[in-house]
Motif scaffolding. Structure first.
Motif, mmCIF file in Angstrom:
data_model
loop_
_atom_site.group_PDB
_atom_site.id
_atom_site.type_symbol
_atom_site.label_atom_id
_atom_site.label_comp_id
_atom_site.label_asym_id
_atom_site.label_seq_id
_atom_site.Cartn_x
_atom_site.Cartn_y
_atom_site.Cartn_z
ATOM 1 N N ASP A 1 7.782 12.022 -10.189
ATOM 2 C CA ASP A 1 8.556 13.094 -9.578
ATOM 3 C C ASP A 1 8.984 12.633 -8.194
ATOM 4 O OD1 ASP A 1 9.666 15.352 -8.490
ATOM 5 O OD2 ASP A 1 8.038 16.697 -9.091
ATOM 6 N N MET A 2 10.239 12.232 -8.083
ATOM 7 C CA MET A 2 10.719 11.645 -6.836
ATOM 8 C C MET A 2 11.043 12.695 -5.784
ATOM 9 S SD MET A 2 10.507 8.433 -7.442
ATOM 10 C CE MET A 2 11.595 7.384 -6.499
ATOM 11 N N SER A 3 10.805 13.967 -6.100
ATOM 12 C CA SER A 3 10.996 15.005 -5.090
ATOM 13 C C SER A 3 9.728 15.242 -4.292
ATOM 14 C CB SER A 3 11.438 16.315 -5.751
ATOM 15 O OG SER A 3 10.362 16.919 -6.455
ATOM 16 N N LYS A 4 8.641 14.614 -4.680
ATOM 17 C CA LYS A 4 7.372 14.779 -3.980
ATOM 18 C C LYS A 4 7.194 13.664 -2.941
ATOM 19 C CE LYS A 4 4.738 17.056 -7.668
ATOM 20 N NZ LYS A 4 3.491 16.987 -8.482
ATOM 21 N N PRO A 5 6.484 13.978 -1.863
ATOM 22 C CA PRO A 5 6.207 12.919 -0.890
ATOM 23 C C PRO A 5 5.270 11.874 -1.476
ATOM 24 C CG PRO A 5 5.034 14.926 -0.303
ATOM 25 C CD PRO A 5 5.936 15.280 -1.443
ATOM 26 N N GLN A 6 5.340 10.671 -0.912
ATOM 27 C CA GLN A 6 4.477 9.578 -1.326
ATOM 28 C C GLN A 6 3.760 9.014 -0.109
ATOM 29 O OE1 GLN A 6 6.199 6.486 -3.722
ATOM 30 N NE2 GLN A 6 7.388 7.914 -4.975
ATOM 31 N N PRO A 7 2.605 8.379 -0.308
ATOM 32 C CA PRO A 7 1.937 7.715 0.811
ATOM 33 C C PRO A 7 2.758 6.521 1.284
ATOM 34 C CG PRO A 7 0.807 7.228 -1.259
ATOM 35 C CD PRO A 7 1.842 8.275 -1.567
ATOM 36 N N LEU A 8 2.728 6.283 2.598
ATOM 37 C CA LEU A 8 3.415 5.143 3.194
ATOM 38 C C LEU A 8 2.353 4.194 3.747
ATOM 39 C CD1 LEU A 8 6.192 3.920 4.055
ATOM 40 C CD2 LEU A 8 5.830 5.030 6.271
ATOM 41 N N TYR A 9 2.402 2.940 3.302
ATOM 42 C CA TYR A 9 1.403 1.954 3.687
ATOM 43 C C TYR A 9 2.026 0.857 4.538
ATOM 44 C CZ TYR A 9 -1.400 3.981 -0.118
ATOM 45 O OH TYR A 9 -2.092 4.829 -0.936
ATOM 46 N N LEU A 10 1.226 0.353 5.489
ATOM 47 C CA LEU A 10 1.567 -0.880 6.189
ATOM 48 C C LEU A 10 0.756 -1.992 5.539
ATOM 49 C CD1 LEU A 10 2.916 -2.452 8.535
ATOM 50 C CD2 LEU A 10 0.844 -1.995 9.863
ATOM 51 N N ARG A 11 1.450 -2.923 4.919
ATOM 52 C CA ARG A 11 0.771 -4.033 4.254
ATOM 53 C C ARG A 11 1.321 -5.352 4.789
ATOM 54 N NH1 ARG A 11 -1.931 -2.635 -0.567
ATOM 55 N NH2 ARG A 11 -2.963 -0.640 -0.131
ATOM 56 N N ARG A 12 0.452 -6.369 4.752
ATOM 57 C CA ARG A 12 0.832 -7.675 5.270
ATOM 58 C C ARG A 12 0.629 -8.732 4.192
ATOM 59 N NH1 ARG A 12 -1.164 -12.188 8.226
ATOM 60 N NH2 ARG A 12 0.286 -12.875 9.836
ATOM 61 N N SER A 13 1.598 -9.633 4.109
ATOM 62 C CA SER A 13 1.502 -10.757 3.185
ATOM 63 C C SER A 13 1.185 -12.015 3.977
ATOM 64 C CB SER A 13 2.817 -10.948 2.418
ATOM 65 O OG SER A 13 2.818 -12.177 1.725
ATOM 66 N N SER A 14 0.044 -12.633 3.716
ATOM 67 C CA SER A 14 -0.303 -13.858 4.439
ATOM 68 C C SER A 14 0.619 -15.000 4.042
ATOM 69 C CB SER A 14 -1.762 -14.229 4.169
ATOM 70 O OG SER A 14 -1.980 -14.376 2.761
ATOM 71 N N SER A 15 1.073 -15.032 2.782
ATOM 72 C CA SER A 15 1.969 -16.106 2.350
ATOM 73 C C SER A 15 3.371 -15.918 2.901
ATOM 74 C CB SER A 15 2.013 -16.166 0.819
ATOM 75 O OG SER A 15 2.479 -14.941 0.268
ATOM 76 N N GLN A 16 3.816 -14.662 3.006
ATOM 77 C CA GLN A 16 5.130 -14.390 3.581
ATOM 78 C C GLN A 16 5.094 -14.385 5.102
ATOM 79 O OE1 GLN A 16 8.193 -13.664 1.996
ATOM 80 N NE2 GLN A 16 7.234 -14.341 0.092
ATOM 81 N N GLY A 17 3.931 -14.075 5.659
ATOM 82 C CA GLY A 17 3.808 -14.045 7.108
ATOM 83 C C GLY A 17 4.498 -12.871 7.749
#
Length: 964
Positions: free
Chosen positions: A739-755
């Motif tokens: 259901d795209m009308s509902k809010p979703q959690p927002l995460y800060l994630r880091r990729s060590s390979s992408q830097g």
């Protein structure tokens, strides 16, 4: 809005004192500004190189009168490779200018004729001196206002603008946009009202005689009165409310959550031009210029507009005043430029050259390019009344021989005021308080005894005092405009200005009213905010969503998310981390050239992520391309500047659905030895995963820049809107990604390979594109808050989350069936018409209904398969044999070995005027009255992102509705 005038730079910084001899020590009249014509035998870079070679016998040096130094007005790369010929874009034109410095003013004057005769020089002129002219807590807001109309023991400027009341402008939000402060010095940023108010990466101090280079270590100079002036202006724009160190003390700026880009430009032509350029490059949406340009008239001391003003209409050309070029560049970026009208109590005479009565000073008086701000005094809180010292006979009015002496203070007697009142006339746009205005001052420091000093109000050490002048009216209006632009950053500056006029204190029934004394009047920012937020079902909205544009820089390994069009455009143009000098805390101006553009690309095609009906302002990039010639695939042509987003943030900070709001901070590495364009994000100042983990590397388990940690770590660049602190209970959880009308959690994630870091929705964590983004700063989940995904089920211009807020039907583009799309009646990119409402309209009759389910699977070839089941019901009230089409918008990019589409489906290149690649139109045939019909559709798509997830439109004859 008034336009620009040329570059005689008399930094008439309204309301400040010039110490004796200060201008002589920093005299810019020994400079010549010269424009190199297109097609000249020598390029600007070649001329600069020759002129700076003191040992050279090249005849050009003799023709130019042997300048002691030459430099580009704007930075160019080594060899001038970025110079573009034959274009009138402001950036290209500005790069044709060079600045010549001579040992004395006499030498510059003598050399001018020779410079003008050099082949290839389109124009040249002496740069007049900058002359500052300025007069210059929360408990001081005081609501309601005191009954005494002359009481100034509170922030009456805020009360007049309708900021502090229960429904005042501050009740809608603190603001978050970047405001450029182009002024004469560096403020004391340790003042409690200014703590955390500026972006260190976007703030610069430019040196006299070496104006190309700047330094980022903004430092207050107690010997430079301009620093104090900048401090007062800064506090009125972004003074922090509810100071944590001194609760209830100090003042609040008009946009207390805004971030300042401070450009400390001393009286030097190149420095001022760079200041305008760099505040634009760092994404300011509003610029404040509490100053004027022009040498003082011999009789009246009013600043005389430069000889080549007003600015010519149309695109700039070499030879045009360089400040005109810069102002046109600001306008292309949709940056609002506010300038002070001046303090001479003057209006323009028919023969100003003789009488010296010029009225509204330049560049404030420029039509189309500048908004001129005049002043009011305290006697009226209803509409305001023009500030004139003649209205205060009980106080000495410093008029000599029937004329107003030079604005500012007498250089030898700081207690002698020389401000006569606000300039006025048909060039004015707005007005705001300019007398007895409470401002931020250096704590315990005297400015002008008994007037603009720390002892003129409260304690002698509290850093608050009175000052006067249109220097302070201007930031009041500019700060209020920044607050409005924060509430809805997608509305253009022109529309914001028209809204301010139509809702001002002297407007009538929503219509603008003009007067020569106050222009369109004192803005009522509360009324403007209400109009900007709009209504639905007759109810005033208190907040709204705005897209967080997604950009990425693969060279610098950075992902950028911003709801500010100006920041996004600067990123696309390669401007944000493109600077004249990287040096930090050196104590000295930088030497040498650093011109390293960092371009960010808009996202490639991904399902349903484009933002239709919106176009970015100008994104021209002289280093690489103009958008018109950028080589792109034919099917993608014209979409290079089409914005896209994965999620939306809120423009205001009022709670929504019972959840409090928290700011989304954008951070970047401040140390030059680190990756200066590696952005990160946080939603708290302290605690796990917060700003503290970035600015103090000893608290973080992530080794950002190698061993040992770099001294400065990250710095906060600003706020990028607000997110919900918790999942609202009304949605019964925020992990239902179907259901795209509902809010979703927002995460800060880091990729060590992408830097690099990425902001990811909960639904994006499973995407293969982000499979390496598993790291977090503090070892936790990286959860920042909750946001609404960018998904518009009915393609009406409003995402489903916004429709939840409004109460509209997210599956029907016209909720009230009045013939107007919901996104027209509640526009995201414009101001809602007072006569329209997305719910209050006609009554909807019987119509086709439908349901759509989808799933994905893996085909025998190892590709994703998109599977849809569509059920359509035709009520008996509708005609029989209704023809039904199912339109799969962004139906996925078919892989090469995919089987053919179902026989009932075809590719449809265009829907509603928008180019939509791989749109599938599948015909269900006729659906009779009272009949329900179900069909399945399936095809293979590329195995990336969520390309199998599409928006589905059901079209029954001529009527269409969308289903997610």
């Amino acid at each position: 809005m008034h336009s620009l005038r040329p570059i005689s730079i008399c930094f008439y910084i309204l309301l400040f004192v010039l110490a004796p001899g200060l201008l002589r020590a920093q005299d810019s009249t020994r400079q010549i500004v010269a424009a190199v014509a297109y097609g000249a035998r020598l390029s600007p870079s070649e001329m600069v190189s020759i002129l700076n070679d003191q040992s050279s016998s090249h005849p050009l040096r003799k023709s130019f009168g042997y300048p002691s130094a030459a430099e580009h007005a704007l930075p160019v790369s080594s060899g001038g490779a970025d110079l573009v010929s034959g274009t009138a874009h402001p950036r290209s034109v500005a790069q044709r200018y060079i600045i010549l410095t001579y040992s004395t003013t006499a030498n510059a004057n003598n050399a001018l004729s020779g410079v003008l005769e050099v082949a290839g020089i389109a124009a040249a002129y002496i740069n007049p001196p900058m002359v500052s002219s300025a007069n210059i807590t929360d408990v001081l807001v005081t609501d309601p206002a005191p009954a005494d109309p002359l009481n100034t023991n509170f922030m009456w400027h805020a009360q007049l603008s309708n900021m502090p009341t229960a429904s005042g402008a501050w009740s809608w939000g603190a603001g978050w946009q970047t405001v450029g402060v182009v002024d004469g010095g560096s403020p004391d940023l340790t003042h409690p009202d200014l703590l955390g108010s500026y972006n260190v990466l976007a703030s610069w101090e430019y040196a006299v005689g070496n104006s190309f280079n700047g330094r980022r270590d903004i430092q207050y100079n107690s010997l430079n009165i301009r620093s104090l002036h900048t401090m007062m202006v800064s506090g009125l724009i972004a003074g922090r409310a509810n100071n944590p160190t001194t609760p209830g003390q100090g003042i609040a700026g008009m946009c207390p959550g805004c971030r300042l880009s401070i450009q400390a430009a001393v009286p030097d032509a190149g420095a001022l031009v760079k200041a305008l350029e760099y505040t634009k490059r760092w994404g300011a949406s509003v610029v404040n210029y509490s100053a004027g340009v022009g040498a003082a008239h011999v009789i009246t001391d009013e600043p005389v507009p430069p000889s080549n003003t007003p600015c010519p209409a149309g695109e700039p050309q070499p030879g045009e005043n360089l400040i005109c070029v810069q102002l046109k560049s600001l306008r292309k970026r949709d940056v609002m430029f506010f300038a002070a009208a001046g303090n001479a109590d003057s209006t323009r005479d028919a023969d100003p050259v003789t009488t010296g009565k010029y009225g509204v000073q330049w560049p404030a008086r420029e039509p189309l390019l500048s908004y001129a701000v005049g002043g009011t005094h305290v006697s009226s809180l209803s509409t305001g009344e023009r500030w004139s010292e003649s209205a205060w006979p009980s106080e000495p009015w410093d008029v000599i021989g029937g004329r107003c002496p030079s604005a500012g203070y007498n250089g030898t007697n700081l207690n002698t005021r020389k401000e006569c009142g606000s300039n006025y006339g048909p060039e004015l746009d707005f007005a705001a308080p300019a007398r007895d205005v409470l401002v931020t001052l250096k704590q315990g420091a005297a400015y002008a005894a008994a007037w603009c000093d720390d002892g003129s109000f409260g304690l002698t050490t509290d850093g608050i005092g009175y000052c006067r002048g249109t220097s302070f009216a201007t930031p009041i209006v500019a700060g209020g405009a920044a607050l409005l632009r924060s509430l809805n950053p997608l509305v253009s500056g022109d529309d914001i200005a028209e809204l301010m006029k139509a809702t001002s204190k002297q407007s009538v029934a929503g219509s603008a009213v003009f007067s020569n004394s106050l222009g369109y009047g004192v803005p009522d920012f509360s009324a403007a905010a209400r109009r900007l937020l709009g209504k639905s079902n007759g109810v005033q909205m208190s907040n709204r969503l705005t897209p967080a544009f997604f950009l990425q820089n693969d060279d610098e390994k950075d992902m950028l998310y911003t709801p500010s069009p100006q920041v996004a455009v600067s990123a696309v143009a390669g401007d944000i981390y493109n600077m004249a000098c990287y040096r930090v805390s050196s104590g000295q101006p930088c030497t040498g050239v650093f011109f390293q553009p960092h371009e960010y690309a808009l996202t490639t095609i991904e399902t349903g992520r484009f933002i239709p009906d919106y176009e970015f302002p100008d994104t021209w990039n002289p280093m690489v391309r103009s958008l018109e010639v950028w080589p792109v695939p034919e099917w993608f042509s014209g979409m290079r500047a089409t914005p896209s987003a994965y999620f939306h943030v809120f423009g205001g900070d009022l709670p929504m659905f019972g959840s409090a709001m928290v700011p989304l901070y954008r951070l970047a590495l401040a140390n030059n030895n680190c990756d200066t364009s590696n952005s990160s994000y946080a939603t708290a100042l302290t605690g796990p995963g917060s700003v503290n983990y970035f600015v103090d590397p000893s608290n973080s388990p992530v080794n950002f820049c190698g061993t040992p940690y770099q001294a400065m770590g990250y710095t906060v660049e600003g706020v990028e809107g607000y997110v919900m602190a918790s999942c609202p209970s009304i949605f019964s959880g925020c992990n239902d990604f179907s259901d795209m009308s509902k809010p979703q959690p927002l995460y800060l994630r880091r990729s060590s390979s992408q830097g690099r870091f990425a902001l990811l929705l909960g639904s994006q964590l499973s995407w293969s594109k982000y499979s390496t983004y598993t790291g977090t700063v503090d070892g936790g989940t990286g959860l920042l808050g909750y946001v609404f995904p960018h998904w518009d089920s009915d393609l009406d211009g409003l995402i489903d989350g916004q429709e939840r807020i409004l109460g509209t039907d997210r599956f029907n583009a016209d909720s009230d069936c009045d013939g107007n799309r919901d996104g027209v009646e509640y526009p995201m990119f414009a101001i809602q018409s007072a006569t329209q409402d997305p719910i209050l309209g006609s009554t909807c009759g019987a119509r086709i209904t439908a349901s759509v389910t989808w799933s994905s699977s893996i085909s025998a070839q190892g590709n994703k398969a998109a599977n849809y089941t569509v059920t359509v019901s035709n009520p008996s009230a509708l005609p029989t044999a209704t023809n039904v089409d199912v339109v799969f918008l962004y139906g996925g990019l078919n892989v090469g070995n995919s089987p053919a589409l179902p026989s009932a489906c075809r590719l449809g290149p265009r829907i509603g005027g928008h180019y939509l690649p791989q749109t599938h139109i599948c015909n269900m045939g006729t659906v009779n009255s009272g009949v329900q019909k179900t069909l399945n559709f399936s095809w293979e798509v590329e195995n990336r992102d969520d390309s199998e997830r599409v928006s589905v439109m059901i079209c029954a004859d001529s009527f269409c509705m969308n289903y997610n």
